[in-house]
Design a protein around this motif. Structure first.
Motif, PDB file in Angstrom:
ATOM      1  N   ALA A  48       0.827  -1.209   0.000  1.00 39.93           N
ATOM      2  CA  ALA A  48       0.000   0.000   0.000  1.00 39.93           C
ATOM      3  C   ALA A  48       0.859   1.257   0.000  1.00 39.93           C
ATOM      4  CB  ALA A  48      -0.926  -0.002   1.215  1.00 39.93           C
TER       5      ALA A  48
ATOM      6  N   TYR B  33       5.176   0.702 -13.605  1.00 41.67           N
ATOM      7  CA  TYR B  33       5.656   1.198 -12.301  1.00 41.67           C
ATOM      8  C   TYR B  33       7.184   1.038 -12.220  1.00 41.67           C
ATOM      9  CZ  TYR B  33       4.579   2.008  -7.223  1.00 41.67           C
ATOM     10  OH  TYR B  33       4.443   2.511  -5.956  1.00 41.67           O
TER      11      TYR B  33
ATOM     12  N   LEU C 147       4.865   5.094  -3.916  1.00 41.74           N
ATOM     13  CA  LEU C 147       5.138   6.442  -4.373  1.00 41.74           C
ATOM     14  C   LEU C 147       3.910   7.334  -4.251  1.00 41.74           C
ATOM     15  CD1 LEU C 147       7.057   4.985  -7.303  1.00 41.74           C
ATOM     16  CD2 LEU C 147       8.056   6.348  -5.489  1.00 41.74           C
ATOM     17  N   GLY C 148       2.730   6.716  -4.343  1.00 45.25           N
ATOM     18  CA  GLY C 148       1.486   7.479  -4.223  1.00 45.25           C
ATOM     19  C   GLY C 148       1.414   8.257  -2.916  1.00 45.25           C
TER      20      GLY C 148
ATOM     21  N   PHE D  44      -6.459   3.998  -4.780  1.00 46.32           N
ATOM     22  CA  PHE D  44      -5.158   3.693  -5.376  1.00 46.32           C
ATOM     23  C   PHE D  44      -4.145   3.416  -4.281  1.00 46.32           C
ATOM     24  CE2 PHE D  44      -0.955   5.015  -6.920  1.00 46.32           C
ATOM     25  CZ  PHE D  44      -0.849   4.173  -8.009  1.00 46.32           C
ATOM     26  N   SER D  45      -4.227   4.215  -3.236  1.00 46.78           N
ATOM     27  CA  SER D  45      -3.217   4.134  -2.205  1.00 46.78           C
ATOM     28  C   SER D  45      -3.253   2.806  -1.449  1.00 46.78           C
ATOM     29  CB  SER D  45      -3.418   5.301  -1.237  1.00 46.78           C
ATOM     30  OG  SER D  45      -2.342   5.409  -0.381  1.00 46.78           O
TER      31      SER D  45
END
Ligand code: PHE
Length: 492
Positions: free
Chosen positions: A22, A102, A25-26, A230-231
């Motif tokens: 989780a 990614y 980079l986000g 997304f995270s």
């Protein structure tokens, strides 16, 4: 023949691996920016509402379904209804798609790690990134050759992923004990440095000053859900795959709460690191904080390098710290994504993990080189946009409805409650059946109408058709073929 499924070393290693996937980079380059532009401190309200009404309920669903059925996404969905195996392959295929692009960010990070020794970007970090590192062409139609330094970065990235996954989940258990705490420690060091610089407080004020009037804007709420989604690496099969390596008696709900809260805590904390540095950068450049702020690649590869080279001392050291933090943040998200896809092959055809890791990397490495060609940046951008804004949203929508209505969800809740530390109430079923799908549908409709009316970022239509819709369609077809391919496990 009875086989024993690979297992996590301990409950801690499962939770660490889930957090590692989780936290990526986000958290560093997306959350702080989303927060500041969506009401600063006030954004925490929709953000935590999204965490509790969609994020954690879905985490419980994914970890729980993987654990209960003991399979990764493809066969787990196939066990709910046979045709859903197709959907499961598609969702897992999206994660294969994500890891392939990614890895590009990790390749850039390796190159910057190397450059941290000499800080060659001087006072033109943006030109350095675009011209020297990416050697970017004028558009997606002009592909050119892969850039050598980035190919080397890519090769190191894939080699690392292979070495980590080759020995299966037991090895992952060990690796995440380093790749989860290390970047946090490095961020703490950067924070201490950041906070002791002039201008830091201006940056932090900028990040957190609450603007409650924004809370009446529905788009801010949707943004909060999108960010949570997304995270937490949801809807990509990652948490299902990881859950499937838990033992039959494993605790689920509390682990999901811990993962969700740790992830969001890290995001919030990363905002202090980012904005203390940006506040300093604004001060030395004599600009308002808003003018030095950027999200995404611009933050990590332009704004941060600038701040690093402007530090009063130990610049290379702080450069190394920052890029090692990025690499360790990213790598555990990357191998989680690969694992989410390859688990399906282990489940269905009993291909050993070692072989799967090798085959995947041997195919994915050459494909990923597309993203480090001179036009690769544009394709990276398009594929990222489509997988996240369309693929994952559709996948989350189907997943909630599939489990909410086609799976005996009451019984599932009792099962989870019987072996978990936190008892979940009826709200959980509500969240899965109605709240989350409704929100995902609104997000999807918004994204689609924007795409149809405005296109994306000025790219020609053919490029978004090929790179965006084409990618989603590719996994749909491949998913169908994998579903149809027979094997003894098909009775599931
Ligand atoms: N959650 C990761 C991040 O914040 C990204 C990710 C998305 C990883 C989906 C796995 C699956 O960077």
């Amino acid at each position: 023949m009875t086989e024993t499924r690979d297992r996590w070393h301990s409950r801690t290693s499962f939770i660490m691996a889930a957090i590692g996937s989780a936290v990526g980079l986000g958290n560093v380059w997306r959350f702080p920016y989303v927060a500041y532009s969506s009401g600063g401190g006030a954004f925490l309200i929709p953000y935590f509402v999204a965490l509790f009404t969609a994020g954690i309920p879905m985490l419980i669903l994914e970890m729980g379904i993987g654990q209960r059925i003991q399979k990764g996404a493809p066969l787990a969905f196939g066990a709910i209804r046979k045709p859903l195996q197709w959907f499961g392959w598609w969702a897992a295929g999206l994660s294969a798609g994500i890891v392939i692009y990614y890895s590009t960010i990790l390749a850039w990070s390796w190159v910057y790690l190397w450059h941290s020794l000499t800080l060659p970007w001087g006072d033109k970090p943006e030109a350095f990134f675009v011209q020297n590192v990416l050697q970017r062409s004028t558009g997606p139609g002009e592909l050119g050759w892969p850039v050598l330094s980035l190919v080397i970065g890519m090769a190191i990235t894939w080699l690392s992923i292979y070495l980590i996954l080759r020995k299966g989940v037991r090895n992952v258990s060990k690796v995440v004990m380093v790749t989860v705490p290390l970047p946090l420690l490095l961020l703490v060091i950067l924070l201490i440095r950041g906070l002791t610089l002039p201008g830091a407080m201006d940056g932090i004020r900028f990040y957190l000053t609450p603007d409650f009037s924004k809370l009446t804007d529905i788009r801010i709420w949707l943004r909060a859900y999108g960010q949570i989604f997304f995270s937490l690496s949801l809807a990509s099969g990652v948490m299902i795959g990881y859950g499937s390596y838990l033992g039959k008696k494993a605790e689920i709900t509390n682990s999901a709460f811990i993962t969700g809260l740790a992830n969001c805590g890290t995001s919030f904390f990363a905002g202090f690191v980012v904005f203390s540095m940006l506040g300093y950068l604004a001060k030395v450049q004599g600009l308002p904080v808003a003018d030095v702020t950027e999200s995404g690649t611009g933050l990590a590869f332009v704004a941060f390098p600038t701040a690093i080279s402007q530090l009063p001392a130990l610049n290379s050291l702080f450069g190394l710290i920052f890029f090692v933090a990025l690499l360790t943040l990213g790598i555990d998200s990357a191998f989680a994504l690969q694992e989410a896809f390859t688990t399906g092959f282990y489940d269905k055809w009993h291909i050993p993990p070692q072989k799967l890791a090798a085959i995947f990397v041997l195919i994915a490495f050459p494909v990923s080189l597309l993203f480090v060609t001179k036009g690769g940046f544009y394709w990276f951008d398009i594929v990222d946009k489509w997988i996240c804004d369309f693929g994952l949203v559709i996948s989350g929508f189907i997943q909630c409805l599939a489990v909410g209505f086609l799976y005996p969800v009451q019984d599932f809740r009792d099962y989870l409650n019987a072996q978990s530390e936190i008892r979940i109430g009826r709200w959980w079923i509500w969240a899965l059946r109605y709240i989350t799908p409704a929100i995902l549908l609104v997000i999807l409709a918004g994204n689609l109408s924007k795409e149809i009316t405005e296109g994306y970022a000025g790219y020609p239509r053919w490029a978004t058709l090929v790179g965006g819709w084409g990618t989603l369609l590719f996994w749909l077809i491949l998913g169908y073929l994998l579903w149809k391919r027979r094997n003894s496990s098909d009775h599931l």
